[in-house]
Design a protein around this motif. Structure first.
Motif, PDB file in Angstrom:
ATOM      1  N   GLN A  50       0.824  -1.209   0.000  1.00 30.58           N
ATOM      2  CA  GLN A  50       0.000   0.000   0.000  1.00 30.58           C
ATOM      3  C   GLN A  50       0.858   1.259   0.000  1.00 30.58           C
ATOM      4  O   GLN A  50       0.514   2.251  -0.648  1.00 30.58           O
ATOM      5  CB  GLN A  50      -0.934  -0.014   1.211  1.00 30.58           C
ATOM      6  CG  GLN A  50      -2.037  -1.068   1.111  1.00 30.58           C
ATOM      7  CD  GLN A  50      -2.886  -1.164   2.358  1.00 30.58           C
ATOM      8  OE1 GLN A  50      -2.438  -0.818   3.449  1.00 30.58           O
ATOM      9  NE2 GLN A  50      -4.116  -1.638   2.214  1.00 30.58           N
ATOM     10  N   THR A 110      -8.102  -2.128  10.242  1.00 33.48           N
ATOM     11  CA  THR A 110      -9.506  -2.475  10.469  1.00 33.48           C
ATOM     12  C   THR A 110     -10.132  -1.690  11.618  1.00 33.48           C
ATOM     13  O   THR A 110     -11.301  -1.315  11.556  1.00 33.48           O
ATOM     14  CB  THR A 110      -9.654  -3.985  10.747  1.00 33.48           C
ATOM     15  OG1 THR A 110      -8.834  -4.333  11.859  1.00 33.48           O
ATOM     16  CG2 THR A 110      -9.233  -4.794   9.527  1.00 33.48           C
ATOM     17  N   THR A 128      -4.717   0.625   5.126  1.00 32.65           N
ATOM     18  CA  THR A 128      -6.008   0.249   5.713  1.00 32.65           C
ATOM     19  C   THR A 128      -5.795  -0.539   6.996  1.00 32.65           C
ATOM     20  O   THR A 128      -5.123  -1.570   7.008  1.00 32.65           O
ATOM     21  CB  THR A 128      -6.829  -0.596   4.725  1.00 32.65           C
ATOM     22  OG1 THR A 128      -6.035  -1.717   4.298  1.00 32.65           O
ATOM     23  CG2 THR A 128      -7.215   0.225   3.509  1.00 32.65           C
ATOM     24  N   SER A 178     -11.098   0.440   8.008  1.00 32.46           N
ATOM     25  CA  SER A 178     -12.020  -0.279   7.130  1.00 32.46           C
ATOM     26  C   SER A 178     -13.070  -1.083   7.890  1.00 32.46           C
ATOM     27  O   SER A 178     -13.993  -1.621   7.286  1.00 32.46           O
ATOM     28  CB  SER A 178     -11.225  -1.228   6.220  1.00 32.46           C
ATOM     29  OG  SER A 178     -10.461  -2.138   6.998  1.00 32.46           O
TER      30      SER A 178
END
Length: 663
Positions: free
Chosen positions: A497, A507, A505, A572
């Motif tokens: 990423q 969680t 991202t 996310s």
């Protein structure tokens, strides 16, 4: 001259030889004049020309034999300075002995004070020869920095010992990058404000001030014992200031003593998270593995492949690599051919879910020790594919465990996970089911009927003399958390990423995980395998849990980026089956210490083998029908602590809870 230096050309050796002789003759003359108080008539009567001719001749011979003129001036170091002192002392003593034994008696020359001349000359000659090299070296670097097209990088070096000096010298001699050494950083206050090779030693608390004044680009640090607390503090401070941290190996590992670009690596998050090296009882591990036939299932995976590498260090009679992934297994084969060309290995492509294929492996190769690392491990995928998770993690484990009993394997070591404790997802529940089965099998294998042997097969095994081994297989479980850099883990995802420009991202802002390096985890697996008597679940000391968001932020810093400016972090939401905090022990479990401080034994609930075998076989039969709700209900029945989180199977838990309340 500018063109000469920038093209990397060097002076011929004979030029340096002549320049050295000119300096030596001039120094001797000056010393002679000083002792004779510049009385030229006395000098002539003292046969000055004879003495200087003899002195230069002897000096020329010594310089040539000691190869003083062959060193490149721009790369002169302390060793070259010592050679100068040694050479000057050598030809001075030879000259003194020659003068007293031959020159004066033969030529009847009037006595002069040779001792005074040589003492003065020693210091003048040595100083001038050293100054020549220092001046040439300084002039070279000034020209390179001013007129060269190389990138200029301002650096600080961590440490103030011999290794730090060697790193400094290597960086200054780098031909690709113009490194400007602005000093050394240390945590030892006794060395503050001292100098090493004209560079100041600063305390790490001055790092911020240094950065604002000199705009530091990089902090160079030797990666030996990178886990030291003080070193980590310095590194994290540098990262917060936007200074890149570069690691280099100890000087003893440099090829030909030269620090090459490939040695200089950016600091990785694994470096920051690693702990002190674990010490294991290698003698006991060697006694267990040496000369044995060892099977590793899942041998191409992250943990399995490291088990393979470490087991081979203990000289097994044969190492069997079993995996269903063709390409990764082929890669392992090539690696072993390079690193362990003399090792006896057998590559076996097979899926542990295939009983017949695994039976063929055991029947042909007769492993004595089994490390069972084959498993599906990704939580979200398994939450959507419970049938495959059960077939691999439960049925596959049962197949290998049953065959281990049937073929008299001495020891079966299963790799489990912290997600098996109070499981909230399919993956964790299947691993807990595997734990329950092999523990029950360990306790019940002495009953022949529990092995599932029919009469003909038992008779066949009896002919091989294997029936006596049916009581001897020791089943051992090792349970630990996430390993750094494993296939599909969070660190490779964050790196990918970052390379794409983000966002990263995460969680949930509060999610934490335990982390351990792959080699560290496998070392403990081998150690636990040696101490296990059968039926234990060994729990590893994973250290403190780490917030995933902290990992993300540190990786952004390591990449030289700023959160919110260069790259963002987004949340996310928890994935199916995921929980905020992992546990290594069930709340109803206790632990017992072992002789290794990093390994404890979990005292878990023991299940009767008859009941466990029946439940597992029922689960496998239900699994063939591939009905999600039915198979998950059966799993929850066998593992009552299995409570789904962030999953559609939470409805089943709600129904069970409602029935309990109604009852």
């Amino acid at each position: 001259m500018k063109k000469f230096l920038l093209q990397g050309r060097t002076l011929p050796n004979w030029v340096i030889f002549i320049v050295d002789l000119i300096i030596i003759s001039w120094s001797f003359s000056l010393s002679y004049f000083l002792v004779e108080r510049f009385e030229f008539n006395g000098m002539v009567r003292g046969h000055y020309l004879i003495y200087i001719s003899l002195f230069c001749l002897i000096a020329a011979i010594v310089i040539y034999l000691m190869r003083l003129h062959t060193g490149l001036l721009r790369y002169s170091n302390t060793q070259d300075m010592l050679r100068i002192f040694g050479s000057v002392l050598t030809f001075s003593l030879i000259f003194l002995v020659t003068s007293f034994l031959f020159v004066k008696p033969v030529l009847h020359i009037e006595s002069i004070n040779l001792f005074s001349i040589l003492i003065i000359n020693f210091f003048i000659t040595s100083s001038l020869l050293i100054m020549l090299r220092i001046f040439a070296k300084a002039a070279f670097y000034v020209m390179i920095r001013r007129y060269g097209k190389k990138e200029t990088v301002r650096v600080l070096i961590y440490g103030s010992d011999k290794n730090a000096i060697l790193v400094k010298q290597a960086l200054e001699n780098n031909s690709d990058v113009n490194y400007v050494i602005d000093g050394f950083i240390d945590v030892d206050r006794t060395r503050m404000n001292s100098y090493m090779e004209q560079k100041k030693v600063y305390h790490f608390k001055e790092l911020s001030t240094l950065n604002s004044k000199k705009n530091i680009d990089e902090l160079i640090i030797i990666n030996e014992l990178l886990g030291e607390r003080d070193k980590k503090v310095v590194i994290e401070r540098a990262l917060r200031l936007g200074i890149k941290v570069i690691t280099v190996p100890p000087a003893g590992t440099w090829l030909s003593g030269k620090l090459e670009k490939k040695h200089m690596q950016k600091l990785s998050i694994e470096d920051l998270l690693q702990r002190k090296p674990i010490k294991i009882d290698q003698t006991q591990v060697r006694n267990d593995l040496k000369g044995k036939r060892v099977l590793v299932t899942g041998a191409a995976g992250s943990i399995g492949s490291e088990i393979v590498r470490q087991v081979l260090e203990y000289d097994p009679a044969m190492l069997i690599l079993c995996d269903q992934a063709e390409s990764p297994l082929h890669g392992m084969q090539l690696e072993l051919e390079d690193k362990f060309p003399k090792a006896s290995t057998e590559i076996w492509i097979s899926d542990v879910r295939s009983y017949n294929r695994m039976f063929k492996l055991f029947d042909k190769l007769r492993p004595e020790i089994v490390y069972h690392a084959a498993a599906y491990k990704h939580v979200p995928l398994m939450e959507h594919n419970p049938f495959e998770a059960i077939k691999s993690n439960v049925q596959g484990t049962k197949n290998v465990a049953d065959l281990s009993v049937k073929f008299g394997v001495e020891k079966f070591v299963m790799i489990s996970t912290d997600k098996a404790v109070n499981p909230t997802n399919i993956m964790g529940a299947t691993k807990r089911l595997a734990e329950i089965y092999i523990q029950a099998l360990n306790n019940g294998q002495h009953l022949l009927k529990h092995t599932g042997l029919d009469g003909s097969l038992y008779q066949s095994l009896n002919n091989f003399g294997l029936h006596d081994n049916l009581n001897k297989t020791r089943f051992i479980t090792t349970r630990f958390g996430n390993v750094l850099g494993s296939n599909g883990s969070v660190l490779p995802r964050f790196r990918s990423q970052i390379e794409k420009g983000g966002p990263l991202t995460v969680t949930h802002p509060e999610i934490t995980r335990y982390f351990m390096t792959i080699p560290e985890a496998v070392q403990l697996v081998l150690e636990a395998g040696t101490m296990g008597q059968g039926g234990e679940i060994f729990v590893f000391d994973m250290g403190k849990p780490v917030k995933i968001i902290d990992l993300a932020r540190k990786m952004i810093q390591l990449a030289g980026l700023q959160e919110g400016k260069d790259i963002d972090i987004v949340f996310s939401g928890l994935r199916p089956g995921e929980k905020l905090y992992e546990e290594l022990l069930n709340v109803s479990e206790l632990t017992l210490p072992t002789h290794h401080e990093k390994i404890s034994i979990a005292r878990v609930v023991s299940y009767p083998f008859d009941e466990t075998k029946r439940n597992i076989e029922e689960l496998l039969a239900i699994n063939e029908k591939q009905n999600n709700e039915t198979v998950v209900r059966k799993m929850k029945q066998i593992v009552p602590e299995f409570l789904s989180k962030n999953s559609p199977y939470e409805l089943i838990d709600a129904e069970v809870e409602e029935k309990h309340e109604t009852a």
